[in-house]
Design an enzyme around this catalytic site. Structure first.
Site, mmCIF file in Angstrom:
data_model
loop_
_atom_site.group_PDB
_atom_site.id
_atom_site.type_symbol
_atom_site.label_atom_id
_atom_site.label_comp_id
_atom_site.label_asym_id
_atom_site.label_seq_id
_atom_site.Cartn_x
_atom_site.Cartn_y
_atom_site.Cartn_z
ATOM 1 N N TRP A 97 -21.625 -41.761 -24.352
ATOM 2 C CA TRP A 97 -20.817 -41.690 -25.576
ATOM 3 C C TRP A 97 -19.744 -42.759 -25.614
ATOM 4 O O TRP A 97 -19.410 -43.269 -26.687
ATOM 5 C CB TRP A 97 -20.231 -40.282 -25.743
ATOM 6 C CG TRP A 97 -21.322 -39.262 -25.680
ATOM 7 C CD1 TRP A 97 -21.526 -38.335 -24.696
ATOM 8 C CD2 TRP A 97 -22.433 -39.112 -26.586
ATOM 9 N NE1 TRP A 97 -22.672 -37.611 -24.953
ATOM 10 C CE2 TRP A 97 -23.248 -38.067 -26.093
ATOM 11 C CE3 TRP A 97 -22.803 -39.757 -27.770
ATOM 12 C CZ2 TRP A 97 -24.412 -37.655 -26.741
ATOM 13 C CZ3 TRP A 97 -23.962 -39.355 -28.427
ATOM 14 C CH2 TRP A 97 -24.754 -38.316 -27.908
ATOM 15 N N ASP A 154 -12.099 -38.780 -27.049
ATOM 16 C CA ASP A 154 -13.233 -37.970 -27.493
ATOM 17 C C ASP A 154 -13.239 -36.696 -26.653
ATOM 18 O O ASP A 154 -13.546 -36.745 -25.466
ATOM 19 C CB ASP A 154 -14.520 -38.782 -27.285
ATOM 20 C CG ASP A 154 -15.774 -38.007 -27.661
ATOM 21 O OD1 ASP A 154 -15.681 -36.818 -28.011
ATOM 22 O OD2 ASP A 154 -16.865 -38.618 -27.604
ATOM 23 N N LYS A 194 -19.757 -27.579 -29.713
ATOM 24 C CA LYS A 194 -19.776 -27.183 -28.301
ATOM 25 C C LYS A 194 -18.775 -26.045 -28.062
ATOM 26 O O LYS A 194 -19.172 -24.940 -27.746
ATOM 27 C CB LYS A 194 -19.499 -28.389 -27.415
ATOM 28 C CG LYS A 194 -20.652 -29.414 -27.524
ATOM 29 C CD LYS A 194 -20.269 -30.800 -27.069
ATOM 30 C CE LYS A 194 -21.234 -31.866 -27.561
ATOM 31 N NZ LYS A 194 -22.580 -31.782 -27.017
#
Lengths: 360, 360
Positions: free
Chosen positions: A103, A172, A196
């Protein structure tokens, strides 16, 4: 309650059953008003109350300071990869990135479209099995921000402490937001996809320091300017109403569980159980270095890929779902977010012992 | 079924009750698999089947030709306002826009960031009460596309026929997609937010001709390139799984109703009922010119704003919700999308007659 599988999926992920039940009720008839939740105008007083409550819960649970805006955007965390540099950088501006997984690599690629990007650390050569210590990288004084991903879902690594370097962090937190206490004031922007630890896919939480709203270059489209959404309370256009509603329900549940600090303690206990099972038997081998281990995603290998496939299949037959590692690294992964029940980990640990005894 | 209000909201809007019931069931326990719909990995075979089925229904119901891709994106129709010119234009390229309401005005503003925009028609001076006849505008041969909004939710106007001019149409169909038959081959891009005729807020349908996927300039971020999403079947990143699921359920319902042609006939009948009530009594006055009237959003005024407020309040007390016109033009608006039941219109018409008799 129907019989539920143990869902170790990395995201979308398991949610509190009480939230699902409440959502099911409100979808057909919101608070007995004769209209379903997903049919209500986003500008109705009923939905405005839902959105306001959700924002208030984010602020309360994360202790968000007054000078930060809380936004609910679309496009996933992946859209933040470009929105951040698009809004904060521009010709001649610099930012520093820590490359600790897929990511961040993607975020770096997008950032390079908008500024001078310094990749100050990378664990790519060791399959991203660690995050850096403070003394392993430097941050240039001219950097607008230091970018990191707090928890790397795929590799099972996590920053136990946030960097002290850099004038401002951009982070993030898609896979560990609301899992532990934070000092928001160190951050310029925190963002996280909901799927999540917060709710269903389809909404991204962005927490942004107010002074950053005015730094966007003139040629950035309206919908890509943080200020557009901040000025309208995330209602510049129709927001993803159902996803926002669900985040509110999950955060209400989280508050009932004792809040973020209580959740952190539970997460530490849950992860410890699983890492003990990995470490306590030569049959299993953790992917991440111990100091970098994630409390959210536990990654491990068995002696061979064949045994891993057998393990995953046998586990699935017993109701342990989603244990297959990400296709980029293989192996096994157990994602154990806030809503994952401790008893599921206890049962998995017992199964791991049995499987090792049988095959080891 | 609980007692339901008649929801005339412009969007998010009323949905088939059977869809709400099915969603409620699947949210807690998807097909009795012991996992909720919104907890399932988007890469699970169960969700992949949902996504595939939804795309197949779009293709079947709209008769989408083979050389078009069907995408499910985030960010609302408002994000298409910039994505279209960002992908199709660039320095020196031109496009033609028809300005028939708030949404086209916003689209024009974004397009100007990416190319030379010719606004070939505008009804702004007459409060957007009409759409153009073919002979009221010209399209430059060098235009990459002719842009229009097929149905203007706020003003209650609609193109009864699509323009024959321009080499390629690009169309915002957010508020009338699936309400009538189409010849897709005239269009380069069709897009629509789901929250009117397709499902909940949070997903945008984009139908794009394949040859357009390769025209994007190099400096466009990954997430903003149509090709990114086309190449990965809208699964480049986590898609809004719940919204896509709901679109599939709504389209299954639509198919059971006889498909788009049957729906078009029903929509014509429903709208005729309401326009007769508006025209049949001097007390009410339609906002849109007759030739431009929308089958989806019926806009009308009463003799005074005070009477309008009284009308809306009295209607609400009787269970007719969402009749207040958009804040930019005031008056009244009845949004009667596919899922709005005819009986609700019959009852509203009866109430309108009573109210006019009492106050007129």
């Amino acid at each position: 309650m129907p019989k539920r599988i143990y869902n170790f999926s990395a995201g979308p992920a398991t949610l509190p059953y009480s939230v699902l039940e409440e959502a099911a009720k409100d979808i057909v008839n919101f608070k007995d008003k004769g209209i379903g939740l997903i049919e209500m105008s986003h500008r109705s007083k009923e939905f405005m109350a839902v959105a306001d409550e959700t924002e208030a819960l984010v602020r309360e649970l994360l202790e968000v300071p007054e000078n930060y805006k809380v936004l609910f955007l679309q496009g996933g965390a992946s859209s933040q990869f470009f929105m951040i540099p698009m809004n904060l950088l521009g010709a001649g501006k610099k930012a520093t990135y820590l490359n600790t997984g897929t990511w961040t690599r993607k975020a770096i690629k997008e950032a390079k479209l908008f500024g001078d990007i310094d990749v100050a650390y990378s664990s790519e050569e060791s399959s991203f099995n660690r995050v850096p210590e403070e003394d392993e990288y430097t941050v240039d004084r001219s950097s607008e921000y230091l970018y990191l991903c707090s928890n790397n879902t795929i590799y099972g690594t996590q920053f136990a402490q946030f960097p002290g370097k850099g004038s401002m962090l951009v982070c993030d937190m898609s896979s560990d937001i609301f899992s532990r206490s934070l000092d928001i004031s160190r951050f310029g922007i925190i963002f996280a996809g909901a799927q999540k630890n917060m709710g269903p896919a389809g909404v991204t939480l962005v927490i942004i320091r107010e002074d950053l709203l005015d730094s966007t270059p003139d040629n950035v489209p309206t919908m890509l300017r943080y200020k557009t959404h901040a000025d309208k309370g995330s209602m510049f256009n129709t927001p993803p109403t159902f996803a926002i509603y669900c985040v509110g329900r999950v955060l209400t549940w989280l508050k009932e569980q004792g809040g973020v600090a209580a959740m952190q303690q539970r997460n530490e206990e849950k992860a410890a159980l699983l890492y003990e099972a990995v470490d306590g038997n030569d049959f299993y081998r953790g992917h991440a270095e111990k100091a970098s281990r994630s409390l959210m995603n536990v990654t491990f290998n068995l002696p061979t890929p064949e045994l891993e496939a057998e393990f995953i299949a046998e586990a699935a037959a017993l109701g342990f779902d989603g244990l297959k590692g990400h296709r980029s690294i293989g192996g096994c992964r157990a994602s154990i977010y806030n809503a994952f029940p401790k008893e599921g980990i206890e049962k998995l640990v017992a199964f791991m012992a049995e499987f090792a005894a049988k095959k080891g």
